[in-house]
Design an enzyme around this catalytic site. Structure first.
Site, PDB file in Angstrom:
ATOM      1  N   HIS A  32       0.845  -1.207   0.000  1.00  0.00           N
ATOM      2  CA  HIS A  32       0.000   0.000   0.000  1.00  0.00           C
ATOM      3  C   HIS A  32       0.879   1.256   0.000  1.00  0.00           C
ATOM      4  O   HIS A  32       0.567   2.241  -0.663  1.00  0.00           O
ATOM      5  CB  HIS A  32      -0.881   0.033   1.259  1.00  0.00           C
ATOM      6  CG  HIS A  32      -1.887  -1.071   1.344  1.00  0.00           C
ATOM      7  ND1 HIS A  32      -1.802  -2.099   2.259  1.00  0.00           N
ATOM      8  CD2 HIS A  32      -3.010  -1.307   0.628  1.00  0.00           C
ATOM      9  CE1 HIS A  32      -2.831  -2.911   2.107  1.00  0.00           C
ATOM     10  NE2 HIS A  32      -3.577  -2.461   1.129  1.00  0.00           N
ATOM     11  N   GLY A 142      -3.276  -1.635  -7.131  1.00  0.00           N
ATOM     12  CA  GLY A 142      -2.158  -2.571  -7.261  1.00  0.00           C
ATOM     13  C   GLY A 142      -2.461  -3.643  -8.312  1.00  0.00           C
ATOM     14  O   GLY A 142      -3.600  -4.078  -8.457  1.00  0.00           O
ATOM     15  N   LYS A 143      -1.410  -4.047  -9.024  1.00  0.00           N
ATOM     16  CA  LYS A 143      -1.602  -5.068 -10.063  1.00  0.00           C
ATOM     17  C   LYS A 143      -1.760  -6.475  -9.488  1.00  0.00           C
ATOM     18  O   LYS A 143      -2.008  -7.410 -10.226  1.00  0.00           O
ATOM     19  CB  LYS A 143      -0.413  -5.050 -11.021  1.00  0.00           C
ATOM     20  CG  LYS A 143      -0.431  -3.899 -11.997  1.00  0.00           C
ATOM     21  CD  LYS A 143       0.596  -4.165 -13.078  1.00  0.00           C
ATOM     22  CE  LYS A 143       0.702  -3.008 -14.028  1.00  0.00           C
ATOM     23  NZ  LYS A 143       1.778  -3.252 -15.011  1.00  0.00           N
ATOM     24  N   ASP A 145      -4.138  -7.412  -7.762  1.00  0.00           N
ATOM     25  CA  ASP A 145      -5.551  -7.659  -8.080  1.00  0.00           C
ATOM     26  C   ASP A 145      -5.761  -7.253  -9.538  1.00  0.00           C
ATOM     27  O   ASP A 145      -6.397  -6.244  -9.838  1.00  0.00           O
ATOM     28  CB  ASP A 145      -6.438  -6.855  -7.134  1.00  0.00           C
ATOM     29  CG  ASP A 145      -6.236  -7.302  -5.696  1.00  0.00           C
ATOM     30  OD1 ASP A 145      -6.691  -8.387  -5.349  1.00  0.00           O
ATOM     31  OD2 ASP A 145      -5.577  -6.572  -4.936  1.00  0.00           O
ATOM     32  N   VAL A 171       4.247  -5.614  -5.130  1.00  0.00           N
ATOM     33  CA  VAL A 171       5.386  -5.578  -4.201  1.00  0.00           C
ATOM     34  C   VAL A 171       5.480  -6.949  -3.534  1.00  0.00           C
ATOM     35  O   VAL A 171       4.465  -7.497  -3.078  1.00  0.00           O
ATOM     36  CB  VAL A 171       5.208  -4.468  -3.135  1.00  0.00           C
ATOM     37  CG1 VAL A 171       6.386  -4.444  -2.171  1.00  0.00           C
ATOM     38  CG2 VAL A 171       5.043  -3.109  -3.813  1.00  0.00           C
ATOM     39  N   LEU A 179       2.858  -9.160  -1.384  1.00  0.00           N
ATOM     40  CA  LEU A 179       2.319  -8.628  -0.123  1.00  0.00           C
ATOM     41  C   LEU A 179       0.795  -8.545  -0.204  1.00  0.00           C
ATOM     42  O   LEU A 179       0.235  -8.153  -1.220  1.00  0.00           O
ATOM     43  CB  LEU A 179       2.906  -7.247   0.179  1.00  0.00           C
ATOM     44  CG  LEU A 179       4.413  -7.173   0.377  1.00  0.00           C
ATOM     45  CD1 LEU A 179       4.818  -5.806   0.927  1.00  0.00           C
ATOM     46  CD2 LEU A 179       4.923  -8.272   1.313  1.00  0.00           C
ATOM     47  N   SER A 180       0.150  -8.954   0.875  1.00  0.00           N
ATOM     48  CA  SER A 180      -1.308  -8.940   0.940  1.00  0.00           C
ATOM     49  C   SER A 180      -1.713  -8.914   2.405  1.00  0.00           C
ATOM     50  O   SER A 180      -1.049  -9.538   3.254  1.00  0.00           O
ATOM     51  CB  SER A 180      -1.849 -10.223   0.295  1.00  0.00           C
ATOM     52  OG  SER A 180      -3.187 -10.446   0.706  1.00  0.00           O
ATOM     53  N   SER A 181      -2.798  -8.223   2.702  1.00  0.00           N
ATOM     54  CA  SER A 181      -3.278  -8.200   4.086  1.00  0.00           C
ATOM     55  C   SER A 181      -3.626  -9.614   4.541  1.00  0.00           C
ATOM     56  O   SER A 181      -3.523  -9.944   5.726  1.00  0.00           O
ATOM     57  CB  SER A 181      -4.505  -7.305   4.206  1.00  0.00           C
ATOM     58  OG  SER A 181      -4.151  -6.001   3.821  1.00  0.00           O
ATOM     59  N   ARG A 182      -4.048 -10.455   3.610  1.00  0.00           N
ATOM     60  CA  ARG A 182      -4.456 -11.820   3.985  1.00  0.00           C
ATOM     61  C   ARG A 182      -3.257 -12.707   4.336  1.00  0.00           C
ATOM     62  O   ARG A 182      -3.440 -13.790   4.889  1.00  0.00           O
ATOM     63  CB  ARG A 182      -5.301 -12.444   2.877  1.00  0.00           C
ATOM     64  CG  ARG A 182      -6.679 -11.784   2.770  1.00  0.00           C
ATOM     65  CD  ARG A 182      -7.630 -12.525   1.861  1.00  0.00           C
ATOM     66  NE  ARG A 182      -8.985 -12.044   2.020  1.00  0.00           N
ATOM     67  CZ  ARG A 182      -9.590 -11.147   1.221  1.00  0.00           C
ATOM     68  NH1 ARG A 182      -8.938 -10.641   0.198  1.00  0.00           N
ATOM     69  NH2 ARG A 182     -10.833 -10.768   1.453  1.00  0.00           N
TER      70      ARG A 182
END
Ligand code: PAF
Length: 281
Positions: A32, A142-143, A145, A171, A179-182
């Protein structure tokens, strides 16, 4: 940084200059913050939104347990020099049941849409609402998604929304995991295994570059490899980058997209590549 929760107040604090919006659901990580950095290149005023959008979660998905870390997020955005944080609560963004929704283009029913019915209706609707609250000139997504980015691009084109949509590179951690919140749902063992999704996608993309006629068997093999490693694979598919259509022989700009579950965590990733013989990954 101004933190605004009410839509009427937001309108009064936003400057008349160009605004770049970074829509998020919070639980901010370096991915982010890279979007925020990119936003600075596009406008004088950088606005970030944090809103966990119930409308895009299916009934059995993780809306309730989605990580909410508001005060840490505020500190990170403050340190990143963000001008305005818009963090509406549910009743200010959805004061009544949302019966008007954006119908995304047909390609939204495929890939993620096949496994998360209604997801892109929820995403497109909230993004349009956020655009109408913030009035940005540019918005960054972000790419990771990838399909979401194309859905938003189609929405602004087809609904004549006067906002430029910018896709920002994925990233990754040093071991390749996007990187992902999940990622915070992963156990220690699962976190060690998680980079395999990207590794398998890279290997498959390489194989498609070397054997462009073998797209389907390559995707099937990649999916089996994940299954053998203990994942439950939703899909591994190579598509045209421009519209996510099935690639024809003459299409060279492709994206390989994957979604798979590790334990209870569903991860997605993708890799863009070109099938020109000397293409690098
Ligand atoms: O990508 C996300 O975090 C969300 O789908 C978005 C774009 C903020 C809409 O809720």
């Amino acid at each position: 940084m101004r933190v605004i929760r009410e839509i009427p107040l937001l309108r009064s604090v936003l400057p008349a200059t160009e605004i770049c919006l970074v829509p998020t659901m919070g639980n901010l990580h370096h991915g982010h913050l890279a979007l925020v950095k990119e936003a600075r290149l596009h406008a004088e005023c950088v606005a970030v939104s944090i809103f966990v959008n119930r409308l895009q979660f299916g009934p059995h998905e993780d809306f309730d347990k989605y990580p909410r870390t508001f005060s840490e997020d505020v500190d990170k955005l403050e340190a990143a020099g963000v001008d305005v944080l818009f963090a509406p609560d549910e009743t200010s963004l959805y004061p009544a049941r949302q019966t008007v929704v954006v119908t995304p283009p047909p390609f939204a029913d495929d890939l993620e849409g096949r496994f998360r019915p209604g997801f892109f209706h929820g995403v497109a609707t909230v993004v349009l609402k956020l655009f109408n609250c913030v009035h940005p000139t540019v918005a960054i997504f972000g790419k990771k998604d990838y399909q979401q980015l194309l859905v938003i691009q189609s929405m602004v084109e087809q609904l004549n929304v006067p906002i430029s949509i910018v896709g920002s590179e994925i990233v990754r951690d040093s071991d390749g995991l996007a990187l992902s919140s999940r990622n915070t749902y992963l156990s220690k063992e699962e976190r060690t295994e998680a980079p395999a999704l990207y590794a398998v996608l890279r290997k498959a993309a390489r194989r498609i570059i070397d054997n462009p006629g073998d797209v389907l068997p390559t995707c099937e093999q990649a999916s089996q490899e994940l299954t053998h490693r203990g994942w439950r694979c939703d899909y591994i598919e190579a598509r045209r980058r421009s519209d996510l259509g099935l690639p024809e022989r003459e299409d060279s700009n492709l994206v390989l997209l994957g979604a798979a579950r590790l334990g209870n965590t569903r991860l997605i990733d993708n890799i863009e590549f070109n099938t020109a013989p000397s293409a690098a990954l």
